[in-house]
Write a protein that holds these residues in place. Structure first.
Motif, PDB file in Angstrom:
ATOM      1  N   VAL A 376      20.390  64.044  82.663  1.00 29.39           N
ATOM      2  CA  VAL A 376      21.740  64.371  82.196  1.00 29.39           C
ATOM      3  C   VAL A 376      21.940  63.679  80.852  1.00 29.39           C
ATOM      4  CG1 VAL A 376      22.683  64.594  84.509  1.00 29.39           C
ATOM      5  CG2 VAL A 376      22.795  62.389  83.356  1.00 29.39           C
ATOM      6  N   GLU A 377      22.899  64.159  80.088  1.00 33.54           N
ATOM      7  CA  GLU A 377      23.199  63.516  78.795  1.00 33.54           C
ATOM      8  C   GLU A 377      24.087  62.291  79.051  1.00 33.54           C
ATOM      9  OE1 GLU A 377      23.989  67.495  76.415  1.00 33.54           O
ATOM     10  OE2 GLU A 377      24.408  65.678  75.201  1.00 33.54           O
ATOM     11  N   GLU A 378      23.485  61.113  78.924  1.00 37.55           N
ATOM     12  CA  GLU A 378      24.217  59.882  79.232  1.00 37.55           C
ATOM     13  C   GLU A 378      25.525  59.775  78.452  1.00 37.55           C
ATOM     14  OE1 GLU A 378      20.926  56.766  80.759  1.00 37.55           O
ATOM     15  OE2 GLU A 378      22.234  56.157  79.099  1.00 37.55           O
ATOM     16  N   LYS A 379      25.524  60.247  77.203  1.00 45.37           N
ATOM     17  CA  LYS A 379      26.739  60.103  76.370  1.00 45.37           C
ATOM     18  C   LYS A 379      27.925  60.795  77.052  1.00 45.37           C
ATOM     19  CE  LYS A 379      28.918  61.208  72.004  1.00 45.37           C
ATOM     20  NZ  LYS A 379      30.092  61.450  72.905  1.00 45.37           N
ATOM     21  N   LEU A 380      27.656  61.972  77.647  1.00 48.56           N
ATOM     22  CA  LEU A 380      28.743  62.707  78.315  1.00 48.56           C
ATOM     23  C   LEU A 380      29.271  61.914  79.504  1.00 48.56           C
ATOM     24  CD1 LEU A 380      27.184  66.319  78.254  1.00 48.56           C
ATOM     25  CD2 LEU A 380      28.890  65.308  76.696  1.00 48.56           C
ATOM     26  N   VAL A 381      28.364  61.156  80.131  1.00 47.36           N
ATOM     27  CA  VAL A 381      28.793  60.336  81.278  1.00 47.36           C
ATOM     28  C   VAL A 381      29.638  59.157  80.782  1.00 47.36           C
ATOM     29  CG1 VAL A 381      27.999  58.896  83.202  1.00 47.36           C
ATOM     30  CG2 VAL A 381      26.753  60.985  82.612  1.00 47.36           C
ATOM     31  N   LEU A 382      29.165  58.535  79.714  1.00 42.69           N
ATOM     32  CA  LEU A 382      29.894  57.366  79.181  1.00 42.69           C
ATOM     33  C   LEU A 382      31.291  57.768  78.713  1.00 42.69           C
ATOM     34  CD1 LEU A 382      26.969  55.579  77.294  1.00 42.69           C
ATOM     35  CD2 LEU A 382      27.945  55.044  79.544  1.00 42.69           C
ATOM     36  N   ASP A 383      31.409  59.004  78.218  1.00 36.63           N
ATOM     37  CA  ASP A 383      32.729  59.469  77.729  1.00 36.63           C
ATOM     38  C   ASP A 383      33.779  59.458  78.847  1.00 36.63           C
ATOM     39  OD1 ASP A 383      31.440  62.037  75.429  1.00 36.63           O
ATOM     40  OD2 ASP A 383      31.593  59.826  75.336  1.00 36.63           O
ATOM     41  N   ILE A 384      33.338  59.658  80.090  1.00 41.40           N
ATOM     42  CA  ILE A 384      34.336  59.746  81.207  1.00 41.40           C
ATOM     43  C   ILE A 384      34.318  58.493  82.076  1.00 41.40           C
ATOM     44  CG2 ILE A 384      34.223  62.276  81.302  1.00 41.40           C
ATOM     45  CD1 ILE A 384      32.408  62.003  83.772  1.00 41.40           C
ATOM     46  N   LEU A 385      33.473  57.528  81.697  1.00 42.89           N
ATOM     47  CA  LEU A 385      33.267  56.365  82.574  1.00 42.89           C
ATOM     48  C   LEU A 385      34.566  55.636  82.897  1.00 42.89           C
ATOM     49  CD1 LEU A 385      31.433  54.427  84.079  1.00 42.89           C
ATOM     50  CD2 LEU A 385      30.953  53.261  81.919  1.00 42.89           C
ATOM     51  N   ASN A 386      35.326  55.285  81.886  1.00 41.66           N
ATOM     52  CA  ASN A 386      36.558  54.518  82.141  1.00 41.66           C
ATOM     53  C   ASN A 386      37.533  55.307  83.016  1.00 41.66           C
ATOM     54  OD1 ASN A 386      35.950  52.147  80.962  1.00 41.66           O
ATOM     55  ND2 ASN A 386      36.715  52.715  78.934  1.00 41.66           N
ATOM     56  N   HIS A 387      37.708  56.566  82.650  1.00 43.37           N
ATOM     57  CA  HIS A 387      38.664  57.411  83.388  1.00 43.37           C
ATOM     58  C   HIS A 387      38.272  57.476  84.869  1.00 43.37           C
ATOM     59  CE1 HIS A 387      40.749  61.586  83.780  1.00 43.37           C
ATOM     60  NE2 HIS A 387      41.348  60.646  84.472  1.00 43.37           N
ATOM     61  N   VAL A 388      36.974  57.655  85.113  1.00 48.22           N
ATOM     62  CA  VAL A 388      36.509  57.764  86.511  1.00 48.22           C
ATOM     63  C   VAL A 388      36.728  56.441  87.244  1.00 48.22           C
ATOM     64  CG1 VAL A 388      34.472  58.050  87.986  1.00 48.22           C
ATOM     65  CG2 VAL A 388      34.827  59.574  86.024  1.00 48.22           C
ATOM     66  N   ASN A 389      36.375  55.336  86.600  1.00 40.92           N
ATOM     67  CA  ASN A 389      36.499  54.040  87.291  1.00 40.92           C
ATOM     68  C   ASN A 389      37.957  53.700  87.596  1.00 40.92           C
ATOM     69  OD1 ASN A 389      33.781  53.781  87.381  1.00 40.92           O
ATOM     70  ND2 ASN A 389      33.605  52.307  85.695  1.00 40.92           N
ATOM     71  N   ILE A 390      38.836  54.020  86.640  1.00 41.78           N
ATOM     72  CA  ILE A 390      40.270  53.739  86.883  1.00 41.78           C
ATOM     73  C   ILE A 390      40.783  54.623  88.040  1.00 41.78           C
ATOM     74  CG2 ILE A 390      42.590  53.989  85.901  1.00 41.78           C
ATOM     75  CD1 ILE A 390      41.205  53.268  83.134  1.00 41.78           C
ATOM     76  N   THR A 391      40.377  55.900  88.008  1.00 38.54           N
ATOM     77  CA  THR A 391      40.818  56.820  89.064  1.00 38.54           C
ATOM     78  C   THR A 391      40.321  56.370  90.422  1.00 38.54           C
ATOM     79  OG1 THR A 391      40.655  58.594  87.442  1.00 38.54           O
ATOM     80  CG2 THR A 391      40.841  59.266  89.749  1.00 38.54           C
ATOM     81  N   ARG A 392      39.070  55.918  90.449  1.00 39.04           N
ATOM     82  CA  ARG A 392      38.527  55.450  91.737  1.00 39.04           C
ATOM     83  C   ARG A 392      39.328  54.246  92.245  1.00 39.04           C
ATOM     84  NH1 ARG A 392      33.454  55.030  94.966  1.00 39.04           N
ATOM     85  NH2 ARG A 392      34.030  53.363  96.402  1.00 39.04           N
ATOM     86  N   ARG A 393      39.634  53.338  91.339  1.00 42.19           N
ATOM     87  CA  ARG A 393      40.374  52.115  91.730  1.00 42.19           C
ATOM     88  C   ARG A 393      41.742  52.513  92.292  1.00 42.19           C
ATOM     89  NH1 ARG A 393      40.311  48.578  94.595  1.00 42.19           N
ATOM     90  NH2 ARG A 393      41.723  46.802  94.390  1.00 42.19           N
ATOM     91  N   GLU A 394      42.376  53.471  91.657  1.00 46.85           N
ATOM     92  CA  GLU A 394      43.686  53.954  92.154  1.00 46.85           C
ATOM     93  C   GLU A 394      43.535  54.458  93.589  1.00 46.85           C
ATOM     94  OE1 GLU A 394      45.319  55.720  87.866  1.00 46.85           O
ATOM     95  OE2 GLU A 394      44.642  57.069  89.466  1.00 46.85           O
ATOM     96  N   CYS A 395      42.455  55.208  93.834  1.00 46.89           N
ATOM     97  CA  CYS A 395      42.234  55.769  95.187  1.00 46.89           C
ATOM     98  C   CYS A 395      41.999  54.652  96.193  1.00 46.89           C
ATOM     99  CB  CYS A 395      41.056  56.729  95.175  1.00 46.89           C
ATOM    100  SG  CYS A 395      41.311  58.132  94.102  1.00 46.89           S
ATOM    101  N   GLU A 396      41.249  53.637  95.797  1.00 46.38           N
ATOM    102  CA  GLU A 396      40.980  52.517  96.719  1.00 46.38           C
ATOM    103  C   GLU A 396      42.287  51.838  97.100  1.00 46.38           C
ATOM    104  OE1 GLU A 396      38.232  50.270  94.415  1.00 46.38           O
ATOM    105  OE2 GLU A 396      36.465  51.360  95.109  1.00 46.38           O
ATOM    106  N   ILE A 397      43.156  51.656  96.108  1.00 50.06           N
ATOM    107  CA  ILE A 397      44.438  50.989  96.394  1.00 50.06           C
ATOM    108  C   ILE A 397      45.296  51.872  97.301  1.00 50.06           C
ATOM    109  CG2 ILE A 397      46.598  50.189  95.334  1.00 50.06           C
ATOM    110  CD1 ILE A 397      44.765  49.454  92.853  1.00 50.06           C
ATOM    111  N   GLU A 398      45.322  53.152  96.997  1.00 45.83           N
ATOM    112  CA  GLU A 398      46.103  54.086  97.856  1.00 45.83           C
ATOM    113  C   GLU A 398      45.603  54.014  99.292  1.00 45.83           C
ATOM    114  OE1 GLU A 398      46.460  57.450  94.461  1.00 45.83           O
ATOM    115  OE2 GLU A 398      46.275  58.228  96.515  1.00 45.83           O
ATOM    116  N   LEU A 399      44.292  53.946  99.434  1.00 47.21           N
ATOM    117  CA  LEU A 399      43.705  53.936 100.787  1.00 47.21           C
ATOM    118  C   LEU A 399      44.072  52.642 101.509  1.00 47.21           C
ATOM    119  CD1 LEU A 399      42.026  56.113 102.160  1.00 47.21           C
ATOM    120  CD2 LEU A 399      40.000  54.753 101.704  1.00 47.21           C
ATOM    121  N   GLU A 400      44.125  51.546 100.744  1.00 45.22           N
ATOM    122  CA  GLU A 400      44.499  50.274 101.383  1.00 45.22           C
ATOM    123  C   GLU A 400      45.915  50.393 101.948  1.00 45.22           C
ATOM    124  OE1 GLU A 400      41.568  47.810  98.546  1.00 45.22           O
ATOM    125  OE2 GLU A 400      43.718  47.314  98.349  1.00 45.22           O
TER     126      GLU A 400
END
Ligand SMILES: Nc1ncnc2c1ncn2[C@@H]1O[C@H](COP(=O)(O)OP(=O)(O)OP(=O)(O)O)[C@@H](O)[C@H]1O
Length: 471
Positions: A376-400
């Motif tokens: 895969v093109e790593e650059k495309l992954v890095l472009d969404i990295l922050n957004h994905v990590n923040i979204t995941r953290r939001e989901c973890e908190i919601e689940l708690e």
């Protein structure tokens, strides 16, 4: 390859199979149906998606048609969804017989099931736990006249040492007649062959797919090396890529735990992906609804734990993604076998972190095939990295906030009460057992040390004796 008629199946059954799209037998069907019709036990080990279900449904219906009575056949399978899928094949193929079947699985009303069982259905398809509960709690039905006992995904049912099924299988095996035909099928039978053969009494007919490679040729098996910390960004990128390039493709994503499954599903939904979760902490009706929506392509993405790894037959699945590298090669074989079925093509991508390399080697050793890298093109992954990590953290908190873990505890306690057990007593028993195990381990270590000490002294005296003798 022989036609179904040449295997000894009646014209009505051959016609039913044809109407279901089964025009010519697959290798496992052509090999196993004749010996089963001859009355032999059978162990069939064939690749995923190769028609093992019809390999036992067809001969059972053929023999049933000669003398229809109930309860004639019992099929055991490890999951509720598989039980319904097998029942569907019996119903479609057995329609001309006026087949009466009964599905006996957990999570549904026991009283209604007991009533159905008392009406002596021809075929019972069950998960071991719920059927054993019925056998323990009522005598409104008998398995004493059973002709066929079928174990689908037999190696999973007979897995030694796993508490899942052992006790329940013992109850069931006591209730079925010794004089019966036993049929065992799976894509991964060979490592439990001895246990399986001891179950199949009369000279079992054993058939295994000839090919060295354990997975089907139509399956394109890839791996993707990803650092653990950015795995989810890669996952989102993979799904986006597949959805952009093939909007009609369905994708199954396997992950390790119910909680991870829930979080990934919440996260993908926040990215507006049409995903649905399937895991054992969901209520039964939610599980069936989720699977039905995925099968009918209302949702194109199913995120599942290994409750969905075996047997599920969903022709639209083009892609299987292993969000975690399976710990056992046979779990890998079953997971990726959800695609590339019945001769169709498919692709699997296993996300491999720096901690999983040894697991990939074990998988390649077992399937006798090297996985190819998926780039895969790593650059495309890095472009969404922050957004994905923040979204995941939001989901973890919601689940708690949803007390997901708390719910797990409550579900466990509810299940015990349903089984007539006292949760507090069970907790106490578990603590006492742990204490005894700890004491035994300490005692065992002490014995070991004493023996080693004795050996050392003994070897010391032997060597001094040898030196006295000038050896
Ligand atoms: N003779 C046949 N011709 C064409 N299609 C078939 C035939 N037999 C079975 N199929 C189809 O192949 C698909 C896979 O069958 P089935 O689910 O029985 O595979 P399996 O070997 O049990 O797979 P798994 O190991 O994953 O449980 C199903 O859709 C089934 O309808």
């Amino acid at each position: 390859m022989a036609a179904f008629r040449e295997l000894g199946l009646a014209p009505w059954l051959v016609e039913q199979a044809r109407q279901m799209g089964l025009s010519r037998p697959t290798p496992v069907q052509a090999s196993c149906i004749p010996p089963i019709l001859q009355g032999r036990d059978c162990l069939g080990c064939a690749k995923t998606g190769s028609g093992k279900t019809a390999a036992f449904v067809l001969p059972v219906l053929q023999v049933l048609s000669e003398d229809p009575y109930g309860i004639f056949c019992l099929v055991l399978t490890p999951t509720r969804e598989l039980a319904y899928q097998i029942a569907e094949q019996f119903r479609v193929l057995g329609k001309p017989l006026g087949l009466k079947d009964c599905v006996v699985v957990g999570g549904l009303d026991m009283v209604a099931q007991a009533l159905e069982l008392s009406r002596k259905p021809h075929v019972v398809i069950a998960t071991p736990g719920r059927l054993a509960d019925h056998l323990r709690s009522s005598n409104t039905f008998s398995l004493k006249k059973l002709k066929f006992l079928v174990l689908d995904e037999a190696d999973r049912l007979l897995e030694q040492g796993c508490a899942d099924f052992t006790a329940d299988l013992e109850v069931i095996l006591e209730a079925v007649p010794a004089r019966r035909q036993t049929l065992l099928f799976s894509a991964t039978l060979t490592d439990t062959l001895n246990e399986l053969k001891s179950l199949a009494m009369n000279r079992p007919f054993f058939w295994e797919a000839a090919s060295e490679v354990r997975t089907v040729d139509e399956l394109d098996q890839r791996y993707l090396l990803v650092p653990e910390a950015v795995k989810d960004a890669y996952l989102v990128h993979l799904i986006q890529t597949f959805q952009d390039e093939h909007e009609d493709w369905s994708i199954i994503i396997f992950t390790k735990t119910c909680k991870e499954c829930q979080i990934l599903n919440m996260m993908l939904r926040k990215f507006s992906f049409p995903s649905v979760a399937l895991h054992s902490m969901m209520k039964q009706r939610q599980r069936f609804a989720a699977l039905a929506k995925f099968k009918s392509s209302i949702f194109k993405i199913l995120i599942a734990t290994d409750v969905a790894a075996r047997g599920l037959d969903i022709p639209t699945v083009q892609v299987v993604i292993n969000h975690n590298t399976p710990g056992l090669p046979k779990i890998y074989i079953h997971r990726v076998g959800r695609t590339a079925r019945a001769g169709r093509n498919g692709i699997s991508i296993t996300m491999v972190t720096q901690y999983d390399i040894h697991l990939v080697h074990a998988i390649e050793e077992e399937i006798k095939l090297k996985l190819q890298e998926f780039s895969v093109e790593e650059k495309l992954v890095l472009d969404i990295l922050n957004h994905v990590n923040i979204t995941r953290r939001e989901c973890e908190i919601e689940l708690e906030y949803m007390d997901f873990d708390e719910k797990k505890e409550i579900n466990k306690r509810k299940q015990m009460v349903l089984e007539g057990k006292d949760p507090d007593l069970e907790e106490k028993r578990k603590a006492e057992l742990a204490k005894i195990k700890k004491k035994n381990n300490k005692f065992r270590e002490k014995v070991q040390q004493t023996l080693q000490e004795k050996n050392r002294v003994h070897m010391g005296s032997v060597s001094s004796l040898l030196s006295d003798l000038g050896c």
